[in-house]
Design an enzyme around this catalytic site. Structure first.
Site, PDB file in Angstrom:
ATOM      1  N   GLU A  13       0.826  -1.210   0.000  1.00 49.38           N
ATOM      2  CA  GLU A  13       0.000   0.000   0.000  1.00 49.38           C
ATOM      3  C   GLU A  13       0.857   1.256   0.000  1.00 49.38           C
ATOM      4  O   GLU A  13       1.904   1.308   0.632  1.00 49.38           O
ATOM      5  CB  GLU A  13      -0.872  -0.020   1.251  1.00 49.38           C
ATOM      6  CG  GLU A  13      -1.863   1.078   1.335  1.00 49.38           C
ATOM      7  CD  GLU A  13      -2.812   0.863   2.507  1.00 49.38           C
ATOM      8  OE1 GLU A  13      -3.161   1.874   3.124  1.00 49.38           O
ATOM      9  OE2 GLU A  13      -3.193  -0.282   2.806  1.00 49.38           O
ATOM     10  N   ASP A  15      -0.072   5.399   0.642  1.00 51.79           N
ATOM     11  CA  ASP A  15      -1.100   6.386   1.013  1.00 51.79           C
ATOM     12  C   ASP A  15      -0.497   7.775   1.068  1.00 51.79           C
ATOM     13  O   ASP A  15       0.624   7.959   1.540  1.00 51.79           O
ATOM     14  CB  ASP A  15      -1.638   6.112   2.427  1.00 51.79           C
ATOM     15  CG  ASP A  15      -2.671   5.020   2.478  1.00 51.79           C
ATOM     16  OD1 ASP A  15      -3.310   4.748   1.465  1.00 51.79           O
ATOM     17  OD2 ASP A  15      -2.831   4.452   3.561  1.00 51.79           O
ATOM     18  N   GLU A  17      -2.067  11.353   2.656  1.00 50.47           N
ATOM     19  CA  GLU A  17      -3.219  11.901   3.365  1.00 50.47           C
ATOM     20  C   GLU A  17      -2.924  13.342   3.772  1.00 50.47           C
ATOM     21  O   GLU A  17      -1.882  13.619   4.360  1.00 50.47           O
ATOM     22  CB  GLU A  17      -3.507  11.074   4.619  1.00 50.47           C
ATOM     23  CG  GLU A  17      -3.750   9.616   4.330  1.00 50.47           C
ATOM     24  CD  GLU A  17      -3.803   8.768   5.597  1.00 50.47           C
ATOM     25  OE1 GLU A  17      -3.960   9.330   6.703  1.00 50.47           O
ATOM     26  OE2 GLU A  17      -3.688   7.545   5.476  1.00 50.47           O
ATOM     27  N   GLN A  30       0.691  13.289   5.284  1.00 51.46           N
ATOM     28  CA  GLN A  30       1.223  12.051   5.857  1.00 51.46           C
ATOM     29  C   GLN A  30       1.318  11.016   4.748  1.00 51.46           C
ATOM     30  O   GLN A  30       0.390  10.850   3.966  1.00 51.46           O
ATOM     31  CB  GLN A  30       0.304  11.537   6.960  1.00 51.46           C
ATOM     32  CG  GLN A  30       0.773  10.220   7.553  1.00 51.46           C
ATOM     33  CD  GLN A  30      -0.040   9.840   8.760  1.00 51.46           C
ATOM     34  OE1 GLN A  30      -0.097  10.576   9.732  1.00 51.46           O
ATOM     35  NE2 GLN A  30      -0.677   8.687   8.696  1.00 51.46           N
ATOM     36  N   THR A  31       2.468  10.357   4.681  1.00 54.21           N
ATOM     37  CA  THR A  31       2.667   9.297   3.696  1.00 54.21           C
ATOM     38  C   THR A  31       2.855   7.977   4.430  1.00 54.21           C
ATOM     39  O   THR A  31       3.482   7.930   5.485  1.00 54.21           O
ATOM     40  CB  THR A  31       3.900   9.573   2.820  1.00 54.21           C
ATOM     41  OG1 THR A  31       5.060   9.619   3.646  1.00 54.21           O
ATOM     42  CG2 THR A  31       3.757  10.869   2.065  1.00 54.21           C
ATOM     43  N   ASN A  32       2.279   6.944   3.894  1.00 51.15           N
ATOM     44  CA  ASN A  32       2.441   5.592   4.429  1.00 51.15           C
ATOM     45  C   ASN A  32       2.808   4.677   3.271  1.00 51.15           C
ATOM     46  O   ASN A  32       2.118   4.672   2.250  1.00 51.15           O
ATOM     47  CB  ASN A  32       1.136   5.063   5.044  1.00 51.15           C
ATOM     48  CG  ASN A  32       0.596   5.970   6.107  1.00 51.15           C
ATOM     49  OD1 ASN A  32       1.256   6.232   7.087  1.00 51.15           O
ATOM     50  ND2 ASN A  32      -0.609   6.467   5.904  1.00 51.15           N
ATOM     51  N   GLY A  42       7.695  -1.084   6.255  1.00 50.43           N
ATOM     52  CA  GLY A  42       7.200   0.124   5.630  1.00 50.43           C
ATOM     53  C   GLY A  42       7.703   1.358   6.318  1.00 50.43           C
ATOM     54  O   GLY A  42       8.627   1.312   7.138  1.00 50.43           O
ATOM     55  N   ARG A  43       7.059   2.461   5.989  1.00 54.12           N
ATOM     56  CA  ARG A  43       7.516   3.732   6.525  1.00 54.12           C
ATOM     57  C   ARG A  43       6.349   4.703   6.559  1.00 54.12           C
ATOM     58  O   ARG A  43       5.559   4.778   5.625  1.00 54.12           O
ATOM     59  CB  ARG A  43       8.615   4.271   5.624  1.00 54.12           C
ATOM     60  CG  ARG A  43       9.230   5.525   6.118  1.00 54.12           C
ATOM     61  CD  ARG A  43      10.381   5.914   5.190  1.00 54.12           C
ATOM     62  NE  ARG A  43      11.068   7.033   5.775  1.00 54.12           N
ATOM     63  CZ  ARG A  43      12.356   7.103   5.897  1.00 54.12           C
ATOM     64  NH1 ARG A  43      13.111   6.131   5.464  1.00 54.12           N
ATOM     65  NH2 ARG A  43      12.921   8.157   6.421  1.00 54.12           N
TER      66      ARG A  43
END
Length: 70
Positions: A13, A15, A17, A30-32, A42-43
């Site tokens: 994934e 993201d 936001e 915000q990044t995921n 992940g990060r």
């Protein structure tokens, strides 16, 4: 972006936001990024924005290669 519709319990994934909608307060993005089917691989990052993203139209891009996502 996510492949969760195909791999429900084991997906990757990306993201982006936007956080904040209180007038006068700083907007943040915000990044995921999660890979290999695990949120442990992940990060998550948060960045303060120097502009109000609702004031005008903006175009955002992702550079995605075999070794990097920027």
């Amino acid at each position: 972006m996510s492949n969760g519709d195909i791999f429900e319990k084991n997906h990757d994934e990306i993201d982006f936001e936007f956080l904040g909608n209180i007038r006068g307060k700083e907007w943040r993005i915000q990044t995921n990024i999660y890979g290999n089917g695990s949120t442990k691989v992940g990060r998550k990052e948060r960045y303060g924005l120097w502009f109000d993203p609702t004031d005008d139209f903006h175009q955002y891009s992702i550079l995605w290669t075999h070794t990097h996502i920027m």
